[in-house]
Design a protein around this motif. Structure first.
Motif, PDB file in Angstrom:
ATOM      1  N   ILE A  34       3.245   4.350  -5.151  1.00 18.50           N
ATOM      2  CA  ILE A  34       2.290   3.974  -6.418  1.00 18.50           C
ATOM      3  C   ILE A  34       0.859   3.694  -5.788  1.00 18.50           C
ATOM      4  O   ILE A  34      -0.248   4.056  -6.259  1.00 18.50           O
ATOM      5  CB  ILE A  34       2.797   3.358  -7.464  1.00 18.50           C
ATOM      6  CG1 ILE A  34       3.969   3.791  -8.206  1.00 18.50           C
ATOM      7  CG2 ILE A  34       1.801   2.798  -8.818  1.00 18.50           C
ATOM      8  CD1 ILE A  34       4.794   3.149  -9.262  1.00 18.50           C
ATOM      9  N   ILE A  35       1.015   2.375  -4.963  1.00 18.21           N
ATOM     10  CA  ILE A  35      -0.046   1.797  -4.602  1.00 18.21           C
ATOM     11  C   ILE A  35      -1.089   2.863  -3.683  1.00 18.21           C
ATOM     12  O   ILE A  35      -2.315   2.890  -3.848  1.00 18.21           O
ATOM     13  CB  ILE A  35       0.092   0.537  -3.553  1.00 18.21           C
ATOM     14  CG1 ILE A  35       0.601  -0.721  -4.654  1.00 18.21           C
ATOM     15  CG2 ILE A  35      -1.054   0.038  -3.012  1.00 18.21           C
ATOM     16  CD1 ILE A  35       1.234  -1.720  -3.854  1.00 18.21           C
ATOM     17  N   ARG A  36      -0.352   3.549  -2.959  1.00 22.75           N
ATOM     18  CA  ARG A  36      -1.005   4.372  -1.966  1.00 22.75           C
ATOM     19  C   ARG A  36      -1.715   5.434  -2.844  1.00 22.75           C
ATOM     20  O   ARG A  36      -2.933   5.981  -2.594  1.00 22.75           O
ATOM     21  CB  ARG A  36       0.026   5.306  -1.011  1.00 22.75           C
ATOM     22  CG  ARG A  36      -0.142   4.819   0.081  1.00 22.75           C
ATOM     23  CD  ARG A  36       1.096   5.467   1.205  1.00 22.75           C
ATOM     24  NE  ARG A  36       2.139   4.792   1.572  1.00 22.75           N
ATOM     25  CZ  ARG A  36       3.415   5.001   1.274  1.00 22.75           C
ATOM     26  NH1 ARG A  36       3.816   6.049   0.603  1.00 22.75           N
ATOM     27  NH2 ARG A  36       4.237   4.023   1.627  1.00 22.75           N
ATOM     28  N   ARG A  37      -1.176   6.027  -3.976  1.00 19.75           N
ATOM     29  CA  ARG A  37      -1.814   6.890  -4.768  1.00 19.75           C
ATOM     30  C   ARG A  37      -2.844   6.461  -5.654  1.00 19.75           C
ATOM     31  O   ARG A  37      -3.727   7.162  -6.360  1.00 19.75           O
ATOM     32  CB  ARG A  37      -0.616   7.754  -5.435  1.00 19.75           C
ATOM     33  CG  ARG A  37       0.104   8.761  -4.802  1.00 19.75           C
ATOM     34  CD  ARG A  37       0.890   9.404  -5.688  1.00 19.75           C
ATOM     35  NE  ARG A  37       2.208   8.896  -5.816  1.00 19.75           N
ATOM     36  CZ  ARG A  37       2.717   8.475  -7.024  1.00 19.75           C
ATOM     37  NH1 ARG A  37       2.071   9.061  -8.186  1.00 19.75           N
ATOM     38  NH2 ARG A  37       3.910   7.963  -7.075  1.00 19.75           N
ATOM     39  N   ASP A  38      -3.078   5.133  -5.582  1.00 17.02           N
ATOM     40  CA  ASP A  38      -4.286   4.431  -6.388  1.00 17.02           C
ATOM     41  C   ASP A  38      -4.058   4.794  -7.860  1.00 17.02           C
ATOM     42  O   ASP A  38      -3.089   5.659  -8.379  1.00 17.02           O
ATOM     43  CB  ASP A  38      -5.446   4.804  -6.033  1.00 17.02           C
ATOM     44  CG  ASP A  38      -6.276   3.668  -5.369  1.00 17.02           C
ATOM     45  OD1 ASP A  38      -5.805   2.665  -5.551  1.00 17.02           O
ATOM     46  OD2 ASP A  38      -7.239   3.982  -4.852  1.00 17.02           O
ATOM     47  N   GLY A  39      -4.732   4.189  -8.750  1.00 14.28           N
ATOM     48  CA  GLY A  39      -4.742   4.434 -10.104  1.00 14.28           C
ATOM     49  C   GLY A  39      -4.494   3.272 -11.038  1.00 14.28           C
ATOM     50  O   GLY A  39      -4.226   2.081 -10.230  1.00 14.28           O
ATOM     51  N   PRO A  40      -4.619   2.927 -12.378  1.00 14.28           N
ATOM     52  CA  PRO A  40      -4.543   1.635 -13.136  1.00 14.28           C
ATOM     53  C   PRO A  40      -3.165   0.830 -12.534  1.00 14.28           C
ATOM     54  O   PRO A  40      -3.159  -0.343 -12.643  1.00 14.28           O
ATOM     55  CB  PRO A  40      -4.483   2.169 -14.647  1.00 14.28           C
ATOM     56  CG  PRO A  40      -4.246   3.544 -14.482  1.00 14.28           C
ATOM     57  CD  PRO A  40      -4.702   4.271 -13.052  1.00 14.28           C
ATOM     58  N   LEU A  41      -2.199   1.601 -12.503  1.00  7.67           N
ATOM     59  CA  LEU A  41      -0.798   0.953 -12.329  1.00  7.67           C
ATOM     60  C   LEU A  41      -0.767   0.169 -11.021  1.00  7.67           C
ATOM     61  O   LEU A  41      -0.178  -0.880 -10.690  1.00  7.67           O
ATOM     62  CB  LEU A  41       0.224   2.000 -12.439  1.00  7.67           C
ATOM     63  CG  LEU A  41       1.708   1.074 -12.805  1.00  7.67           C
ATOM     64  CD1 LEU A  41       1.938   0.160 -13.823  1.00  7.67           C
ATOM     65  CD2 LEU A  41       2.839   2.124 -12.563  1.00  7.67           C
ATOM     66  N   ALA A  42      -1.400   0.990  -9.930  1.00  7.55           N
ATOM     67  CA  ALA A  42      -1.562   0.560  -8.551  1.00  7.55           C
ATOM     68  C   ALA A  42      -2.226  -0.728  -8.458  1.00  7.55           C
ATOM     69  O   ALA A  42      -1.756  -1.750  -7.983  1.00  7.55           O
ATOM     70  CB  ALA A  42      -2.219   1.734  -7.734  1.00  7.55           C
ATOM     71  N   GLU A  43      -3.290  -1.093  -9.141  1.00  7.72           N
ATOM     72  CA  GLU A  43      -3.933  -2.171  -9.075  1.00  7.72           C
ATOM     73  C   GLU A  43      -3.004  -3.317  -9.692  1.00  7.72           C
ATOM     74  O   GLU A  43      -3.147  -4.580  -9.266  1.00  7.72           O
ATOM     75  CB  GLU A  43      -5.302  -1.942  -9.868  1.00  7.72           C
ATOM     76  CG  GLU A  43      -6.561  -1.567  -9.333  1.00  7.72           C
ATOM     77  CD  GLU A  43      -6.753  -2.085  -7.979  1.00  7.72           C
ATOM     78  OE1 GLU A  43      -6.735  -3.333  -7.979  1.00  7.72           O
ATOM     79  OE2 GLU A  43      -6.740  -1.472  -6.898  1.00  7.72           O
TER      80      GLU A  43
END
Ligand code: AMP
Length: 228
Positions: A34-43
């Motif tokens: 999820i972190i690699r794909r970035d986006g609001p949840l990643a943050e």
């Protein structure tokens, strides 16, 4: 799979998954993805993972339960890194009970702290296929390159020494209660997690063979009715 960071959960979960043809659901791997794909949840997730803290239960439980609903989990799954505390274990129990299921085995890999720090600081992971190496005990044939797929090997940010210490503290505080939780349910199996991968694999295999026999005899006696 239960055990502290670096105890070999990922390595042995993968071996079990091949043996039973069921997927490994690795919460840490899901979060890193999820972190690699970035986006609001990643943050949201990133801060916790980089500090070695647990991602809040409401986020974790939702992500893992959604993953377990996917069709590839219908015939079973190996969990690696989840549950990590009692609240998560109870959520998993409730989810399974709704489907008339329960945890079959909780394999607890026991490894002492010095060995864990030694293992984690030299751990390298393939960024392409996720294969796990150790620079001393299980080195790749070519530096920094995966033997299996040729992908580049990297060190996880949270495998750096300061974060490793924090993760071990968090494990002691949060996860050690899980041992008792599964012992009470009669599914805990303790395994000496030291030695070579093959040594540990043999010990786990012995447990799985016993489990297979118990399962076969329960099915014969009509105690359980599984739709195989
Ligand atoms: P792992 O790859 O299992 O060592 O997990 C790496 C990091 O992901 C952990 O240090 C936590 O920040 C986060 N994480 C993994 N699994 C969980 C979980 N079940 N609950 C909360 N945080 C988790």
């Amino acid at each position: 799979m239960l055990g502290p960071p670096g105890s070999g959960k990922g390595t042995h979960a993968t071996i079990i998954s091949k043996e039973f043809s069921i997927p490994v659901i690795a919460s840490g791997e899901i979060f890193r993805d999820i972190i690699r794909r970035d986006g609001p949840l990643a943050e949201k997730i990133k801060g916790y993972v980089l500090k070695g803290e647990l991602v809040p239960d409401e986020i974790t439980i939702k992500i893992i339960m959604d993953r377990l609903e996917m069709p590839d989990c219908e015939k079973g799954f190996v969990l690696d890194g989840f549950p990590r505390n009692l609240r998560q274990a109870e959520a998993l129990t409730r989810w399974l009970e709704k489907k008339g299921l329960s945890v079959d085995l909780a394999i607890y890999l026991k490894v002492n702290k010095e060995e864990l720090i030694r293992r984690l600081s030299s751990r390298r992971i393939c960024e392409k296929c996720g294969a796990i190496y150790h620079l001393i005990f299980n080195p790749p044939k070519n530096d920094e390159i995966c033997d299996i797929c040729g992908g580049h090997l990297y060190q996880r940010e949270d495998d750096k020494e300061e974060v490793v210490k924090r993760r071990l503290e968090v494990y002691e505080r949060e996860s050690s209660q899980l041992i008792e939780y599964y012992a009470k349910r009669g599914v805990l199996r303790e395994v000496d997690g030291t030695g070579t991968i093959e040594d540990v694999q043999k010990r786990i295999k012995a447990i799985l063979n016993c489990f297979r026999k118990e399962l076969a005899s329960d099915l014969n006696d009509g105690y359980i009715n599984r739709n195989e």
